[in-house]
Design a protein around this motif. Structure first.
Motif, PDB file in Angstrom:
ATOM      1  N   UNK A 262       0.829  -1.210   0.000  1.00 53.41           N
ATOM      2  CA  UNK A 262       0.000   0.000   0.000  1.00 53.41           C
ATOM      3  C   UNK A 262       0.864   1.261   0.000  1.00 53.41           C
ATOM      4  N   UNK A 263       1.963   1.226   0.751  1.00 52.94           N
ATOM      5  CA  UNK A 263       2.873   2.375   0.769  1.00 52.94           C
ATOM      6  C   UNK A 263       3.542   2.561  -0.587  1.00 52.94           C
ATOM      7  N   UNK A 264       3.979   1.464  -1.201  1.00 54.19           N
ATOM      8  CA  UNK A 264       4.586   1.558  -2.529  1.00 54.19           C
ATOM      9  C   UNK A 264       3.595   2.111  -3.549  1.00 54.19           C
ATOM     10  N   UNK A 265       2.372   1.615  -3.484  1.00 55.85           N
ATOM     11  CA  UNK A 265       1.336   2.074  -4.412  1.00 55.85           C
ATOM     12  C   UNK A 265       1.070   3.573  -4.231  1.00 55.85           C
ATOM     13  N   UNK A 266       0.893   3.996  -2.987  1.00 64.11           N
ATOM     14  CA  UNK A 266       0.595   5.405  -2.729  1.00 64.11           C
ATOM     15  C   UNK A 266       1.726   6.323  -3.163  1.00 64.11           C
ATOM     16  N   UNK A 387       1.404  -5.092 -11.655  1.00 63.97           N
ATOM     17  CA  UNK A 387       0.457  -4.332 -12.462  1.00 63.97           C
ATOM     18  C   UNK A 387      -0.304  -3.308 -11.631  1.00 63.97           C
ATOM     19  N   UNK A 388      -0.653  -3.652 -10.389  1.00 61.70           N
ATOM     20  CA  UNK A 388      -1.370  -2.705  -9.544  1.00 61.70           C
ATOM     21  C   UNK A 388      -0.581  -1.415  -9.354  1.00 61.70           C
ATOM     22  N   UNK A 389       0.676  -1.556  -8.992  1.00 64.72           N
ATOM     23  CA  UNK A 389       1.499  -0.375  -8.762  1.00 64.72           C
ATOM     24  C   UNK A 389       1.764   0.356 -10.082  1.00 64.72           C
ATOM     25  N   UNK A 433       8.970   9.716   3.993  1.00 64.73           N
ATOM     26  CA  UNK A 433       8.429   9.318   5.293  1.00 64.73           C
ATOM     27  C   UNK A 433       7.672   8.000   5.178  1.00 64.73           C
ATOM     28  N   UNK A 434       6.857   7.865   4.112  1.00 64.35           N
ATOM     29  CA  UNK A 434       6.007   6.680   3.978  1.00 64.35           C
ATOM     30  C   UNK A 434       6.818   5.407   3.747  1.00 64.35           C
ATOM     31  N   UNK A 435       7.973   5.533   3.124  1.00 61.89           N
ATOM     32  CA  UNK A 435       8.773   4.353   2.783  1.00 61.89           C
ATOM     33  C   UNK A 435       9.847   4.044   3.808  1.00 61.89           C
TER      34      UNK A 435
END
Length: 442
Positions: A262-266, A387-389, A433-435
């Motif tokens: 989720x963090x990678x996607x965001x 594919x999602x990311x 920060x997120x990663x």
């Protein structure tokens, strides 16, 4: 493994030894796919090198219209990419779906010879459809053919071969424009022939299967820190998934429940919203520095040359120092390129500096992101996770193309680029920060 993960440090060796070691460390699948990407990129970059000038100068398309067309290309690719990843996991044949994608891109190349904006738009949309179908299955094949601690260098090697094609494509377009009477039509015709050859290479040399076991040994050496003469451990035979393990869309979207993915996607979405497309960046370089129109097809050459030189070292470095560091450093380089276009004096060195930073950005991010995604999703949903990311990032860049084209038309190129630079700085800070690595294993 995560963007911040590191592999075991290795003893420094000479550059030729490192290159030979990298080639031995990846499977024949990676090398074959790299060859297919090299040939296909020669074809696609021949078109991409001349397309902005052809549309804006030849067909009189406005910056807003070009932004919409460029955005549609990215949007179509984004929407189809998720379908390609899902289908590859569903039918358990990544090569089949990738082959359909490569084949579609080759089949629609003749439509470029129709001198009509509508036909051109259809051709570009179908070409992007093919690209969307093949991207996730191809990257899944790469990730499944090497162990996690070597995926950065495997993707780096593939991207280096891919970028060799991106380097040769603009050169071919430049030479064809200089000698062929048909001009743009000659470029488009040759591009179609080269794309067909790429499909042939895929069919003949890329092994079928979904894992390293299917395409031969995943590695030719033991894991880092062990005797390299020892044989690699045998992989267990694949088993048919049960009903609860089948790859469907529900299972694919459920991957986003994991904090790491989720963090990678965001972060991919946030940074994509402020990443100006390559075509716009080359137009900005041409306007800012006064590059002659006949030299415009050579601008992607600078990006591709630096990408080629740095892709493999950047992948190896990301495996050692952490993918988060490499990923964020790449975006910092892109931000510096924007700043130079905005405020640096228009010296002869400016185009070279901007293109060098642009190439370094791709080297530090293009292979690092799928390697990071592959490390946090299960094998049975590997293509779907990538594919999602990729879809989120491509949709974000679609929105950026539309917004940047509108901002350019309304405010001018300078304020539009300044807005993108400010947004990129803010989004990169949030991503940093997120990663951050945490003790949470999810």
């Amino acid at each position: 493994m995560y963007l911040a993960d590191r592999s075991t440090p290795q003893t420094p060796t000479s550059a030729p030894d490192r290159l030979r070691g990298t080639v031995r460390a990846v499977s024949p699948t990676v090398l074959a796919l790299g060859t297919v990407s090299l040939v296909t990129d020669v074809s696609s970059e021949m078109v991409s090198a001349v397309l902005p000038l052809y549309l804006v100068m030849g067909l009189g398309l406005s910056p807003l219209g070009f932004g919409m067309l460029d955005g549609v290309q990215n949007g179509v690719s984004a929407l189809v990419q998720l379908t390609g990843g899902h289908l590859a996991d569903r039918v358990r044949n990544h090569k089949l779906i990738a082959g359909i994608g490569y084949g579609l891109s080759a089949l629609v190349k003749p439509l470029l010879l129709v001198h009509h904006l509508g036909a051109l738009g259809v051709s570009l949309a179908l070409d992007r459809t093919g690209k969307g179908l093949r991207t996730a299955p191809r990257d899944a094949l790469i990730s499944l053919s090497v162990p996690p601690e070597r995926q950065g260098r495997a993707f780096g090697l593939h991207r280096a071969m891919d970028t060799t094609g991106a380097l040769l494509g603009p050169i071919a377009a430049f030479l064809i424009l200089g000698v062929a009477a048909g001009g743009y039509d000659a470029v488009f015709a040759v591009s179609g022939c080269v794309a067909a050859f790429g499909v042939l290479v895929l069919l003949l040399f890329v092994p079928s299967g979904t894992s390293g076991a299917a395409g031969g040994p995943a590695v030719a050496s033991a894991p880092s820190g062990k005797n390299p003469q020892l044989p690699a451990p045998q992989l267990p035979a694949p088993r048919r998934p049960g009903p609860e393990e089948r790859a469907d869309l529900r299972a694919a979207f459920a991957l986003l429940r994991g904090r790491r993915l989720r963090a990678l996607f965001g972060c991919a979405v946030l940074l994509g919203l402020t990443t100006v497309s390559d075509a716009f960046l080359y137009l900005l370089v041409q306007r800012r520095t006064g590059v002659a129109e006949q030299l415009f097809p050579l601008l992607p050459l600078g990006t591709a040359a630096v990408f080629l030189l740095l892709a493999l070292p950047a992948g190896r470095l990301a495996d050692r120092i952490g993918r988060r560091t490499a990923f964020l450093a790449g975006h910092a380089g892109l931000l510096l390129a924007y700043a130079l276009l905005l405020w640096a004096p228009a010296t002869p060195a400016l185009p070279y500096l901007v293109l060098a930073l642009h190439g370094a950005f791709y080297a530090a991010t293009d292979g690092v992101l799928p390697a990071a995604v592959a490390a946090v999703v299960p094998e049975r949903l590997r293509a779907s996770g990538i594919a999602l990311v990729g879809t989120g990032q491509a949709l974000a860049r679609f929105c950026c193309s539309l917004a940047f084209g509108a901002a350019w038309a309304a405010w001018g190129d300078g304020p539009a680029l300044a807005s993108a630079a400010a947004g990129l700085a803010c989004c990169a800070a949030v991503a940093g920060v997120a990663l951050r690595p945490t003790g949470d294993p999810r």
